[in-house]
Enzyme design. Structure first.
Site, PDB file in Angstrom:
ATOM      1  N   GLU A  10       0.842  -1.213   0.000  1.00  0.00           N
ATOM      2  CA  GLU A  10       0.000   0.000   0.000  1.00  0.00           C
ATOM      3  C   GLU A  10       0.869   1.252   0.000  1.00  0.00           C
ATOM      4  OE1 GLU A  10      -3.350   0.218  -0.474  1.00  0.00           O
ATOM      5  OE2 GLU A  10      -3.021  -1.917  -0.822  1.00  0.00           O
ATOM      6  N   TRP A  20     -20.516  14.641 -18.333  1.00  0.00           N
ATOM      7  CA  TRP A  20     -20.693  14.845 -16.894  1.00  0.00           C
ATOM      8  C   TRP A  20     -21.933  15.700 -16.664  1.00  0.00           C
ATOM      9  CZ3 TRP A  20     -17.608  11.686 -14.444  1.00  0.00           C
ATOM     10  CH2 TRP A  20     -16.320  11.425 -14.921  1.00  0.00           C
ATOM     11  N   TRP A  38     -15.155  14.160 -11.609  1.00  0.00           N
ATOM     12  CA  TRP A  38     -14.324  13.734 -10.473  1.00  0.00           C
ATOM     13  C   TRP A  38     -13.625  14.911  -9.806  1.00  0.00           C
ATOM     14  CZ3 TRP A  38      -9.091  14.707 -10.961  1.00  0.00           C
ATOM     15  CH2 TRP A  38      -8.619  14.948 -12.251  1.00  0.00           C
TER      16      TRP A  38
HETATM   17  P1  FAD Z   1      -2.912   2.312   5.215  1.00  0.00           P
HETATM   18  O1  FAD Z   1      -3.852   1.308   4.664  1.00  0.00           O
HETATM   19  O2  FAD Z   1      -2.355   2.067   6.539  1.00  0.00           O
HETATM   20  O3  FAD Z   1      -1.746   2.445   4.140  1.00  0.00           O
HETATM   21  C1  FAD Z   1      -0.440   2.916   4.483  1.00  0.00           C
HETATM   22  C2  FAD Z   1      -0.069   4.090   3.602  1.00  0.00           C
HETATM   23  O4  FAD Z   1      -0.049   3.684   2.238  1.00  0.00           O
HETATM   24  C3  FAD Z   1      -1.068   5.227   3.659  1.00  0.00           C
HETATM   25  O5  FAD Z   1      -0.824   6.078   4.749  1.00  0.00           O
HETATM   26  C4  FAD Z   1      -0.836   5.909   2.321  1.00  0.00           C
HETATM   27  O6  FAD Z   1       0.268   6.785   2.355  1.00  0.00           O
HETATM   28  C5  FAD Z   1      -0.488   4.743   1.406  1.00  0.00           C
HETATM   29  N1  FAD Z   1      -1.694   4.321   0.672  1.00  0.00           N
HETATM   30  C6  FAD Z   1      -2.592   3.395   1.038  1.00  0.00           C
HETATM   31  N2  FAD Z   1      -3.539   3.247   0.070  1.00  0.00           N
HETATM   32  C7  FAD Z   1      -3.219   4.123  -0.908  1.00  0.00           C
HETATM   33  C8  FAD Z   1      -3.802   4.451  -2.165  1.00  0.00           C
HETATM   34  N3  FAD Z   1      -4.906   3.831  -2.619  1.00  0.00           N
HETATM   35  N4  FAD Z   1      -3.231   5.414  -2.909  1.00  0.00           N
HETATM   36  C9  FAD Z   1      -2.104   6.049  -2.492  1.00  0.00           C
HETATM   37  N5  FAD Z   1      -1.500   5.767  -1.311  1.00  0.00           N
HETATM   38  C10 FAD Z   1      -2.050   4.816  -0.529  1.00  0.00           C
HETATM   39  N6  FAD Z   1      -4.440   9.123   0.308  1.00  0.00           N
HETATM   40  C11 FAD Z   1      -3.777  10.192   0.758  1.00  0.00           C
HETATM   41  O7  FAD Z   1      -2.772  10.038   1.465  1.00  0.00           O
HETATM   42  N7  FAD Z   1      -4.179  11.457   0.426  1.00  0.00           N
HETATM   43  C12 FAD Z   1      -5.280  11.687  -0.345  1.00  0.00           C
HETATM   44  O8  FAD Z   1      -5.607  12.852  -0.638  1.00  0.00           O
HETATM   45  C13 FAD Z   1      -6.020  10.568  -0.793  1.00  0.00           C
HETATM   46  N8  FAD Z   1      -7.151  10.738  -1.532  1.00  0.00           N
HETATM   47  C14 FAD Z   1      -7.838   9.630  -1.963  1.00  0.00           C
HETATM   48  C15 FAD Z   1      -8.994   9.805  -2.749  1.00  0.00           C
HETATM   49  C16 FAD Z   1      -9.726   8.713  -3.201  1.00  0.00           C
HETATM   50  C17 FAD Z   1     -10.970   8.927  -4.037  1.00  0.00           C
HETATM   51  C18 FAD Z   1      -9.298   7.405  -2.862  1.00  0.00           C
HETATM   52  C19 FAD Z   1     -10.073   6.209  -3.340  1.00  0.00           C
HETATM   53  C20 FAD Z   1      -8.148   7.217  -2.102  1.00  0.00           C
HETATM   54  C21 FAD Z   1      -7.398   8.316  -1.649  1.00  0.00           C
HETATM   55  N9  FAD Z   1      -6.237   8.147  -0.858  1.00  0.00           N
HETATM   56  C22 FAD Z   1      -5.546   9.255  -0.442  1.00  0.00           C
HETATM   57  C23 FAD Z   1      -5.666   6.801  -0.606  1.00  0.00           C
HETATM   58  C24 FAD Z   1      -6.085   6.106   0.691  1.00  0.00           C
HETATM   59  O9  FAD Z   1      -7.469   6.163   0.872  1.00  0.00           O
HETATM   60  C25 FAD Z   1      -5.405   6.683   1.935  1.00  0.00           C
HETATM   61  O10 FAD Z   1      -4.018   6.794   1.721  1.00  0.00           O
HETATM   62  C26 FAD Z   1      -5.621   5.775   3.158  1.00  0.00           C
HETATM   63  O11 FAD Z   1      -6.992   5.636   3.420  1.00  0.00           O
HETATM   64  C27 FAD Z   1      -4.917   6.366   4.359  1.00  0.00           C
HETATM   65  O12 FAD Z   1      -5.165   5.616   5.506  1.00  0.00           O
HETATM   66  P2  FAD Z   1      -4.002   4.817   6.231  1.00  0.00           P
HETATM   67  O13 FAD Z   1      -2.826   5.705   6.437  1.00  0.00           O
HETATM   68  O14 FAD Z   1      -4.585   4.186   7.433  1.00  0.00           O
HETATM   69  O15 FAD Z   1      -3.648   3.736   5.128  1.00  0.00           O
END
Ligand code: FAD
Length: 476
Positions: free
Chosen positions: A272, A303, A356
């Site tokens: 992730e 859209w 979006w």
């Molecule tokens: P964990 O599951 O613990 O993951 C660890 C780290 O991995 C996260 O802190 C993050 O840095 C990275 N990560 C995990 N999933 C993703 C992913 N899909 N894309 C990119 N990095 C990821 N994340 C953001 O940090 N900033 C945003 O502005 C953001 N906007 C999003 C918008 C949409 C529509 C979606 C679907 C996802 C977005 N994400 C964003 C990705 C993701 O949802 C978050 O990083 C995640 O929920 C953060 O929670 P966590 O630190 O507990 O994640």
């Protein structure tokens, strides 16, 4: 040392370089939001930044330093400071957004022309975007081969750097603003939920990492999709502001894995972090995607514009419980669970068929982890117009998603308490509940809780129909 989004002392290569090279180090933060327009920090991010700057200043003071605070054009302020102090070297860690790359390149050029040495480092990413390439030496557009290429280099990742023992500086004569004078805190206090959920700063980030890798990570693969459980790391805002580095996260996770944590879960978690790397890779190579779809066919997508529907989505009043729960979690906590982010984004771009960018902008203002790379990737992926995108015809069904990932409706009940008395069977789709069940729960739809703003099945069909029009564009 020019601090930007690297608000930490540990594993900070630019700070390390400054401390090792210079006898005196001036630590400065410059608030220059205009340079990042139209993606200057949103309201929730500014809340985080306020606290993070305070924490960094405290940490610097503990090692004989201090954080100078200035506001304005970054180049002019650096030039003034150099003139005032005779500084001969400026160090910083690199940023990767189109606007920050343009600004920093200009600053580097100007300072060098003026005879000042400039040193920049990578502290934000595991691998810089230009170092990972396909065999044809092109950027990746698909995650799996991208991550495979990264994994080949993971073993050579340098160890994280220790925090410096002291930062010697004599900055008492230099005028500094107070952090409060930057007025980063929003004027309305809607952030009391943030204060309960989050502790900004490097120390809290490291503690959160230790907490996560010493238990929750073992169950990450099973629990990461359950929004009612704090089963993910919650490190995203810390990562965005550089209070912790991805290198520190990966190294600590691999060490925990060696000492017995469930191997598969640790790998899934590191993967992730790889998605974040992929987001930066895409942003660097396709900088237009902050506003434009990577799949150019979507420039022709029909859209819809509807302010009332957009507001219902933003405020969590769509009448679709899982969508509303997510949007309310976002508003109150400055964060939303990843699975629910995908569901609310699919609902906006497919069921409501709204651009979006409307969603990306709302997230930008309300997420404490708002990050241009990850937000752009997340929105384009869900809308079906980005790299490695979920195909447009994959429309998340919020009712089925509730049943699968929030089976006892704990998450919905927490955020949509007005329908909490409905049984698990009906709470996921109250509009399908028999009249007797609604009466028993004391709910009149349209009164305590809205009727759904769209019919899920027919709006899905309409979205697929709209998609068929751009398939034709591709052929012509
Ligand atoms: P964990 O599951 O613990 O993951 C660890 C780290 O991995 C996260 O802190 C993050 O840095 C990275 N990560 C995990 N999933 C993703 C992913 N899909 N894309 C990119 N990095 C990821 N994340 C953001 O940090 N900033 C945003 O502005 C953001 N906007 C999003 C918008 C949409 C529509 C979606 C679907 C996802 C977005 N994400 C964003 C990705 C993701 O949802 C978050 O990083 C995640 O929920 C953060 O929670 P966590 O630190 O507990 O994640």
């Amino acid at each position: 040392m020019w601090f930007r989004r690297d608000l930490r002392l540990g594993d900070n290569p630019a700070l390390n370089h400054a401390v090792q090279t210079a006898q005196q180090v001036i630590a400065i933060y410059i608030h220059d939001p205009e340079a990042e327009t139209p993606w200057s920090p949103g309201a929730a991010s500014r809340w985080w930044l306020h606290h993070s700057l305070n924490k960094l200043d405290e940490s610097l003071r503990a090692i004989d330093g201090k954080l100078l605070i200035k506001r304005g054009n970054s180049l002019s302020i650096l030039q003034q400071l150099i003139a005032e102090t005779g500084a001969s070297l400026v160090t910083w860690n690199r940023l990767y957004e189109p606007a920050t790359i343009a600004r920093d390149s200009q600053i580097k050029k100007s300072l060098r022309e003026e005879g000042v040495e400039v040193h920049s480092d990578n502290s934000t990413l595991l691998f810089e975007p230009w170092t990972i390439q396909t065999k044809q030496q092109t950027p990746f557009k698909v995650f799996t081969p991208f991550w495979r290429a990264c994994q080949l280099q993971l073993a050579q990742l340098p160890s994280p750097l220790p925090a410096p023992a002291s930062v010697t500086s004599s900055t008492s004569m230099i005028k500094s603003m107070l952090i409060d004078e930057l007025e980063l805190l929003p004027s309305i206090n809607w952030y009391s939920g943030f204060e309960q959920r989050w502790i900004p700063g490097e120390q809290a980030a490291l503690q959160q990492l230790q907490h996560f890798i010493h238990k929750p990570v073992d169950n990450y693969s099973e629990q990461r999709d359950r929004p009612a459980i704090l089963g993910t790391s919650s490190l995203s805002p810390h990562l965005h502001f550089g209070e912790i580095s991805p290198r520190q996260i990966v190294t600590a996770t691999l060490m925990a894995e060696l000492s017995g944590a469930a191997r598969q879960s640790a790998d899934v978690f590191i993967k992730e972090v790889g998605w974040r790397e992929f987001a930066y890779h895409l942003l660097y190579h396709f900088p237009h995607t902050t506003e434009q779809p990577l799949d150019a066919r979507f420039n022709y997508f029909p859209w819809q514009e509807n302010k009332k529907l957009l507001k219902a989505w933003q405020r969590g009043n769509t009448g679709v419980p899982l969508v509303d729960a997510g949007m309310r979690e976002l508003w109150h906590m400055g964060w939303m669970h990843n699975r629910v982010r995908m569901i609310v984004a699919s609902f906006l771009t497919k069921n409501l068929r709204m651009h979006w960018l409307h969603g990306a902008r709302w997230f930008w203002d309300t997420l404490v982890d708002a990050d241009l790379a990850s937000n752009t990737l997340g929105w384009q992926w869900t809308a079906g117009c980005g790299a490695d995108a979920a195909p447009y015809f994959r429309v998340f069904n919020p009712v089925l998603q509730s049943e699968r990932f929030d089976p006892d409706a704990t998450y919905i009940r927490k955020w949509v308490p007005e329908i909490a008395a409905l049984s698990n069977k009906w709470i996921v789709s109250p509009w399908t509940a028999p009249e007797a069940e609604l009466t028993r729960a004391g709910i009149t739809l349209g009164k305590q809780y809205p009727l759904p703003v769209v019919d899920l099945a027919s709006s899905r069909e309409a979205a697929l129909e709209a998609y068929s029009t751009i398939k034709a564009v591709e052929k012509s």
